[in-house]
Design a protein around this motif. Structure first.
Motif, mmCIF file in Angstrom:
data_model
loop_
_atom_site.group_PDB
_atom_site.id
_atom_site.type_symbol
_atom_site.label_atom_id
_atom_site.label_comp_id
_atom_site.label_asym_id
_atom_site.label_seq_id
_atom_site.Cartn_x
_atom_site.Cartn_y
_atom_site.Cartn_z
ATOM 1 N N PHE A 153 -5.046 2.054 -5.132
ATOM 2 C CA PHE A 153 -4.751 3.690 -5.422
ATOM 3 C C PHE A 153 -5.616 3.834 -6.562
ATOM 4 C CE2 PHE A 153 -3.400 7.679 -7.008
ATOM 5 C CZ PHE A 153 -3.147 8.365 -5.820
ATOM 6 N N PHE A 154 -6.446 5.195 -6.429
ATOM 7 C CA PHE A 154 -7.177 5.618 -7.607
ATOM 8 C C PHE A 154 -7.384 6.918 -7.496
ATOM 9 C CE2 PHE A 154 -10.864 7.234 -9.496
ATOM 10 C CZ PHE A 154 -11.029 6.619 -10.864
ATOM 11 N N ALA A 155 -7.108 7.739 -8.167
ATOM 12 C CA ALA A 155 -7.279 9.292 -8.346
ATOM 13 C C ALA A 155 -7.856 9.801 -9.807
ATOM 14 C CB ALA A 155 -5.986 10.023 -7.847
ATOM 15 N N ALA A 156 -8.630 10.810 -9.752
ATOM 16 C CA ALA A 156 -9.147 11.421 -10.881
ATOM 17 C C ALA A 156 -8.874 12.818 -10.990
ATOM 18 C CB ALA A 156 -10.487 11.126 -11.222
ATOM 19 N N THR A 157 -8.282 13.598 -11.854
ATOM 20 C CA THR A 157 -8.056 15.074 -12.013
ATOM 21 C C THR A 157 -9.427 15.528 -12.853
ATOM 22 O OG1 THR A 157 -6.915 15.001 -13.761
ATOM 23 C CG2 THR A 157 -5.689 14.702 -11.762
ATOM 24 N N ALA A 158 -9.290 16.996 -12.853
ATOM 25 C CA ALA A 158 -10.561 17.612 -13.429
ATOM 26 C C ALA A 158 -10.376 17.252 -14.875
ATOM 27 C CB ALA A 158 -10.285 19.051 -13.062
ATOM 28 N N GLU A 172 0.695 -1.172 0.047
ATOM 29 C CA GLU A 172 -0.016 -0.025 0.143
ATOM 30 C C GLU A 172 0.939 1.292 -0.036
ATOM 31 O OE1 GLU A 172 -2.253 -3.273 1.635
ATOM 32 O OE2 GLU A 172 -0.301 -2.600 2.155
ATOM 33 N N THR A 173 1.864 1.324 0.507
ATOM 34 C CA THR A 173 2.817 2.337 0.805
ATOM 35 C C THR A 173 3.553 2.878 -0.570
ATOM 36 O OG1 THR A 173 3.301 1.949 3.187
ATOM 37 C CG2 THR A 173 4.947 3.327 2.169
ATOM 38 N N VAL A 174 3.931 1.635 -1.361
ATOM 39 C CA VAL A 174 4.281 1.957 -2.656
ATOM 40 C C VAL A 174 3.317 2.268 -3.755
ATOM 41 C CG1 VAL A 174 5.524 0.693 -4.664
ATOM 42 C CG2 VAL A 174 6.358 0.089 -2.457
ATOM 43 N N ALA A 175 2.106 1.715 -3.577
ATOM 44 C CA ALA A 175 1.060 2.344 -4.261
ATOM 45 C C ALA A 175 0.710 3.554 -4.174
ATOM 46 C CB ALA A 175 -0.108 1.078 -4.073
#
Length: 163
Positions: free
Chosen positions: A57-62, A24-27
């Motif tokens: 990990f998941f992220a989305a930008t504008a 999880e830390t690397v992700a």
């Protein structure tokens, strides 16, 4: 650079960009770095980092949409099935739909850049780092840059030339 040279470089990326460990830390470190770059450069992208059994990990930008998350899903399926970067599939086959004879239904698989296998030393390919939102070659490059930075490797050694 030719397509053949690009394929050789992507194969080198796949073989050299190997993590000593993955958790999880690397992700979070990889994903956070990609998200930070996206914000700094105003890139519209989705990043998903996972092992085969769970998202880490998941992220989305504008500027992204649910379509990007679906492209991510399909790229992940392609990497998992073929054990190679999804952009290498583009270089080897062209950006085409899988044929019905392949058994890779286009609803669930796509030949498009942005999915990169997570390889761990001694364990092999255990998951995928996937980007969606930019042209496929750039999606791929963002993933490769993140691995290079994380591993302390010179990006220039692994960067595909501009088209």
């Amino acid at each position: 650079m030719s397509t053949e040279s690009d394929i050789l470089l992507v194969k080198k990326q796949e073989l050299d960009l190997v993590l000593a460990e993955f958790d999880e830390t690397v992700a979070f470190a990889l994903g956070g770095a990609i998200r930070g770059r996206a914000l700094a450069e105003e890139l519209s992208l989705v990043v998903d980092i996972r092992t085969w059994d769970r998202q880490m990990f998941f992220a989305a930008t504008a500027g992204t949409s649910s379509d990007n998350a679906d492209w991510v899903r399909r790229k992940i399926n392609t990497v998992r099935r073929f054990h190679r970067a999804s952009y290498r599939m583009v270089l080897e086959r062209g950006e085409v739909v899988f044929s019905p004879m392949s058994g890779a239904d286009p609803v669930d698989f796509v030949i498009a850049g942005g999915g990169f296998p997570i390889r761990v030393k001694g364990a092999g390919i255990i998951g995928c780092l996937t980007i969606s939102g930019l042209p496929g070659r750039i999606d791929h490059s963002v993933a490769v840059d993140a691995f290079c930075d994380h591993l302390g490797l010179d990006r220039a050694t692994y960067t595909l030339p501009a088209e």
